[in-house]
Design a protein around this motif. Structure first.
Motif, short mmCIF file in Angstrom:
data_model
loop_
_atom_site.label_atom_id
_atom_site.label_comp_id
_atom_site.label_asym_id
_atom_site.label_seq_id
_atom_site.Cartn_x
_atom_site.Cartn_y
_atom_site.Cartn_z
N LEU A 11 -19.45 32.88 4.79
CA LEU A 11 -20.22 31.70 4.42
C LEU A 11 -20.38 30.70 5.57
O LEU A 11 -21.12 29.73 5.45
CB LEU A 11 -19.57 31.00 3.22
CG LEU A 11 -19.42 31.86 1.97
CD1 LEU A 11 -18.77 31.06 0.85
CD2 LEU A 11 -20.74 32.44 1.53
N ARG A 48 -27.04 35.65 -2.64
CA ARG A 48 -27.33 34.21 -2.56
C ARG A 48 -28.71 33.95 -3.13
O ARG A 48 -29.70 34.57 -2.74
CB ARG A 48 -27.25 33.78 -1.09
CG ARG A 48 -27.52 32.34 -0.83
CD ARG A 48 -27.08 31.91 0.56
NE ARG A 48 -27.80 32.58 1.63
CZ ARG A 48 -27.53 32.39 2.93
NH1 ARG A 48 -26.56 31.58 3.31
NH2 ARG A 48 -28.24 33.03 3.84
N ILE A 109 -24.08 31.42 -5.02
CA ILE A 109 -23.51 32.58 -4.34
C ILE A 109 -22.65 33.34 -5.34
O ILE A 109 -21.79 32.75 -6.00
CB ILE A 109 -22.69 32.19 -3.10
CG1 ILE A 109 -23.62 31.54 -2.07
CG2 ILE A 109 -21.98 33.41 -2.51
CD1 ILE A 109 -22.93 31.04 -0.82
#
Length: 123
Positions: A11, A48, A109
């Motif tokens: 991330l 995502r 996410i």
């Protein structure tokens, strides 16, 4: 054997170029495979969704193998279950369970752990 990698942060913005657009989503839906067993096909991936994106164009989905999902960030509405999935929500889906379409609220996410090696058609 599933691929391995010592601690890293998928991330982190420095890894943003590793995400792949999912075809047909105009960049609103992306995936990042973080582990893969190329022999069995089992994988762990992040998906995502951009804020406000709806997967209605893709329709509902099901797979012939089990998968687990965990909501990491954002809220996701699952039309098949008529419910909002919040951060921390987890599901262990059996083969052929219908899910989606989805609508994202905020950037979302999802962690997915999928087991094509356990396909219901292989049994």
């Amino acid at each position: 054997m599933k691929s391995t990698r010592t601690y890293w942060n998928p991330l982190d913005l420095a890894n943003d170029n590793m995400w792949e657009d999912i075809p047909g989503s105009d960049g609103n839906l992306q995936q990042l495979t973080i582990a893969l067993d190329s022999d069995s096909g089992d994988y762990t991936r992040l998906t995502r969704f951009k804020d406000g994106y709806s997967t209605k164009a893709f329709g509902a989905k099901s797979h012939d193998y089990p998968e687990e999902i965990y909501v990491v960030q954002g809220r996701l509405y699952d039309m098949a279950f008529n419910m909002w999935l919040e951060p921390g929500c987890y599901a262990s889906r059996p083969p052929h369970e219908v899910h989606g379409p989805f609508i994202a609220e905020g950037d979302v996410i999802i962690l997915e752990i999928s087991f094509p090696s356990q396909s219901a058609t292989k049994r």
